[in-house]
Design a protein around this motif. Sequence first.
Motif, PDB file in Angstrom:
ATOM      1  N   ASN A 252      -4.434   2.356   3.861  1.00  0.00           N
ATOM      2  CA  ASN A 252      -5.354   2.481   4.997  1.00  0.00           C
ATOM      3  C   ASN A 252      -6.294   3.652   4.740  1.00  0.00           C
ATOM      4  O   ASN A 252      -5.915   4.605   4.083  1.00  0.00           O
ATOM      5  CB  ASN A 252      -4.572   2.756   6.288  1.00  0.00           C
ATOM      6  CG  ASN A 252      -3.902   1.512   6.814  1.00  0.00           C
ATOM      7  OD1 ASN A 252      -4.184   0.403   6.376  1.00  0.00           O
ATOM      8  ND2 ASN A 252      -3.004   1.701   7.780  1.00  0.00           N
TER       9      ASN A 252
ATOM     10  N   PRO B 179       0.825  -1.215   0.000  1.00  0.00           N
ATOM     11  CA  PRO B 179       0.000   0.000   0.000  1.00  0.00           C
ATOM     12  C   PRO B 179       0.854   1.259   0.000  1.00  0.00           C
ATOM     13  O   PRO B 179       1.966   1.256   0.498  1.00  0.00           O
ATOM     14  CB  PRO B 179      -0.785  -0.129   1.307  1.00  0.00           C
ATOM     15  CG  PRO B 179       0.078  -0.954   2.195  1.00  0.00           C
ATOM     16  CD  PRO B 179       0.829  -1.881   1.295  1.00  0.00           C
ATOM     17  N   LEU B 180       0.298   2.316  -0.574  1.00  0.00           N
ATOM     18  CA  LEU B 180       1.027   3.576  -0.649  1.00  0.00           C
ATOM     19  C   LEU B 180       1.025   4.251   0.713  1.00  0.00           C
ATOM     20  O   LEU B 180       0.144   4.012   1.533  1.00  0.00           O
ATOM     21  CB  LEU B 180       0.368   4.496  -1.678  1.00  0.00           C
ATOM     22  CG  LEU B 180       0.267   3.909  -3.087  1.00  0.00           C
ATOM     23  CD1 LEU B 180      -0.532   4.821  -3.986  1.00  0.00           C
ATOM     24  CD2 LEU B 180       1.653   3.702  -3.660  1.00  0.00           C
TER      25      LEU B 180
HETATM   26  C1  LIG Z   1      -2.321   0.668   8.346  1.00  0.00           C
HETATM   27  O1  LIG Z   1      -2.899   0.500   9.631  1.00  0.00           O
HETATM   28  C2  LIG Z   1      -2.301  -0.517  10.397  1.00  0.00           C
HETATM   29  C3  LIG Z   1      -3.081  -0.679  11.684  1.00  0.00           C
HETATM   30  O2  LIG Z   1      -3.812   0.445  11.990  1.00  0.00           O
HETATM   31  C4  LIG Z   1      -0.836  -0.161  10.666  1.00  0.00           C
HETATM   32  O3  LIG Z   1      -0.230  -1.164  11.415  1.00  0.00           O
HETATM   33  C5  LIG Z   1      -0.130   0.006   9.328  1.00  0.00           C
HETATM   34  O4  LIG Z   1       1.199   0.419   9.547  1.00  0.00           O
HETATM   35  C6  LIG Z   1      -0.832   1.016   8.458  1.00  0.00           C
HETATM   36  N1  LIG Z   1      -0.232   1.014   7.138  1.00  0.00           N
HETATM   37  C7  LIG Z   1       0.194   2.126   6.532  1.00  0.00           C
HETATM   38  C8  LIG Z   1       0.780   1.967   5.180  1.00  0.00           C
HETATM   39  O5  LIG Z   1       0.109   3.207   7.058  1.00  0.00           O
END
Ligand SMILES: *[C@@H]1O[C@H](CO)[C@@H](O)[C@H](O)[C@H]1NC(C)=O
Length: 313
Positions: free
Chosen positions: A213, A126-127
């Motif tokens: 996210n 994911p970005l």
């Molecule tokens: C997305 O959310 C999860 C849990 O909230 C976190 O652990 C993760 O680092 C997040 N990913 C990004 C790319 O920010």
Amino acid sequence: MLPLLLLLLVPGGIARALSPESASQLPAPQNVTIDSRNFYNLLRWAPVQVEKDPVFYTVQYKTQSYDKWGEINCTHIAETKCNFTSTEIQSHWITFFRVRSELEDMQSDWVETDAFMAAKDTIVGPLTLKDVVSNPDSLLLNFLPPLGKVTSIFDVEYLVHYWEKSTAIKKTITTRNTQVELQNLRQLTEYCFQIQAAVKHSLRSYSCGLLSNTSCHQTTMSDGTKAGYILLIFVVTIIVVVGVAMVFFYLGNFNEAIKAWSQPSLKIPSHIEEYLNDPDMPVFEDWENTCVEVDHWDSLSVVSKAEGSQTEA
Ligand SMILES: *[C@@H]1O[C@H](CO)[C@@H](O)[C@H](O)[C@H]1NC(C)=O
Ligand SMILES: *[C@@H]1O[C@H](CO)[C@@H](O)[C@H](O)[C@H]1NC(C)=O
Ligand SMILES: *[C@@H]1O[C@H](CO)[C@@H](O)[C@H](O)[C@H]1NC(C)=O
Ligand SMILES: *[C@@H]1O[C@H](CO)[C@@H](O)[C@H](O)[C@H]1NC(C)=O
């Protein structure tokens, strides 16, 4: 599906049952998969268990256009994975891999993978969101590209899905920049968004990456609304101040009016007057004060009467 699984699993089971140490064949590696994220490519498999020494593995590859197996520096290795990220294998090549286990002079059958093309099969994202700038009618998003290498080789598009938090009706913007502005938003409203990269791996096909996210941000207040609020506060303050002043003014006049209207005709019976003058009755102090003025008024009227009688005389 089930018969296929059985076919795949049974030969391994038979090989193991036939005591692999003595047989000319070893069990073949199982669960051979390619894990490809953001063009980091890893071929992995489950370790082959035999009672004797550790088992080694060899990986070979070929391309669809050149049908000859070659090596990729994963020959007779103890690890159960082969990182082929930085090899000669290009992201747009359609490639096949095969793995076998080896122990002394024994070896297993080759296990071959399906066709793999990094540009098509890698999972991008994911970005990562860098920052968000909130405005009254827009949000400006800045995010990081998936990988320097990817964007220089491939056409990458970004899909920004966004929605008003309270409604969840999604809109999508497609862009080639890592900065995008969500426009025509409502002020003081919370919006949520997710970003996704799409890699163009052939003339018309894109492979979509992982969604980022969900992130939510609120738009700010417009200058007009701000000015409106300030004006409203100003006007309300003025009204309150004027209102309070008027109430005091009116109450003051009202007292005067009551006095002016009631005092000339008001005759307190003498027994009540005595009662009111009783210093032990503090409840009527206010009334007493008024009575002081009544005396004053009376004395005036007495004077005028005297004048009148003088004129008459
Ligand atoms: C997305 O959310 C999860 C849990 O909230 C976190 O652990 C993760 O680092 C997040 N990913 C990004 C790319 O920010
Ligand atoms: C292969 O994968 C399946 C499903 O993930 C799992 O049940 C099985 O135990 C794996 N086999 C080996 C030898 O690890
Ligand atoms: C092959 O692998 C060995 C050991 O992992 C490493 O030292 C060597 O640099 C690799 N060669 C190439 C061409 O990647
Ligand atoms: C695979 O190799 C690349 C570069 O050669 C490296 O950046 C990456 O961390 C390696 N991945 C794993 C899982 O070892």
